[in-house]
Design an enzyme around this catalytic site. Sequence first.
Site, PDB file in Angstrom:
ATOM      1  N   TYR A 188      -3.821  -4.017   6.837  1.00  0.00           N
ATOM      2  CA  TYR A 188      -4.561  -3.478   5.810  1.00  0.00           C
ATOM      3  C   TYR A 188      -3.661  -3.236   4.629  1.00  0.00           C
ATOM      4  CZ  TYR A 188      -6.801   0.978   4.081  1.00  0.00           C
ATOM      5  OH  TYR A 188      -7.355   1.857   3.384  1.00  0.00           O
ATOM      6  N   LYS A 227      -5.082  -4.515   0.975  1.00  0.00           N
ATOM      7  CA  LYS A 227      -5.711  -3.641  -0.125  1.00  0.00           C
ATOM      8  C   LYS A 227      -4.719  -3.781  -1.206  1.00  0.00           C
ATOM      9  CE  LYS A 227      -9.091  -1.264   1.623  1.00  0.00           C
ATOM     10  NZ  LYS A 227     -10.371  -1.389   1.066  1.00  0.00           N
TER      11      LYS A 227
END
Length: 244
Positions: free
Chosen positions: A158, A162
């Site tokens: 993640y 991101k």
Amino acid sequence: MGPERVAIVTGASSGMGEALTEALVEKGWKVAMADIRPNAELTSKLGESASFHTCDVSDYDSQARCFQEVWDKYGRLDALCANAGIVDKSSIYILDHRDSDKIPPKPNLLCTDVDYKGVVYGTQLAIHFMRKNKVPGGSIVATASIAAIHPHETYPEYDGAKAAVAFHIAYHMTPVDTIVSAYNRCLEDDSLSGEAIECSVDKLLLVPRPEYQNGRVSQRAVTVWDPLFKMYHHELSQLPDAIA
């Protein structure tokens, strides 16, 4: 009065996407709600101001169908709010295989497919359709995370996904109203193109370089909570600042 602006909001059926959809409608936008699952109650509530379009952002063909539907319905596209996102679906730390001679299983990279590839797909499609506007142009805003700048050890995939799309910085402990305000600011102020905004409690902070913009409040958002870390990775993190 000019024609109503049209926005596609991905992940629109729940959470930040739902709040963003409602906020844009209140400001006079037409919103195309793009999500895997419909929110019939919200769609009914918003009436002609919103429409639902089944969309799996990790699949380019699915997004392409969604964008085409939106164009066919409204004849214009003024904004893409690339908000859909998920966290890691497997553990690349493979702690369970520390003492094994077997090759570990292939990681589930759906998080990358949704959080990064989905934004790339949507950006390309938005550029294509925004060029077709009577007056070419529009806005693309993506929901990233403070973990894009200050990595969260629980979600390594993640963090990377991101970081690749860190235009608008948001994190899940922040009030939704603050995130909506950041989107509104990005959509209304062209000078913010390419900038990152950290949403921290009730503040919107431009991010000039990687440092904690709101001290301990921002830091806590990426501090490991060991019960969650253990749920994902099957052992405690052993990090000195982890929350027990």
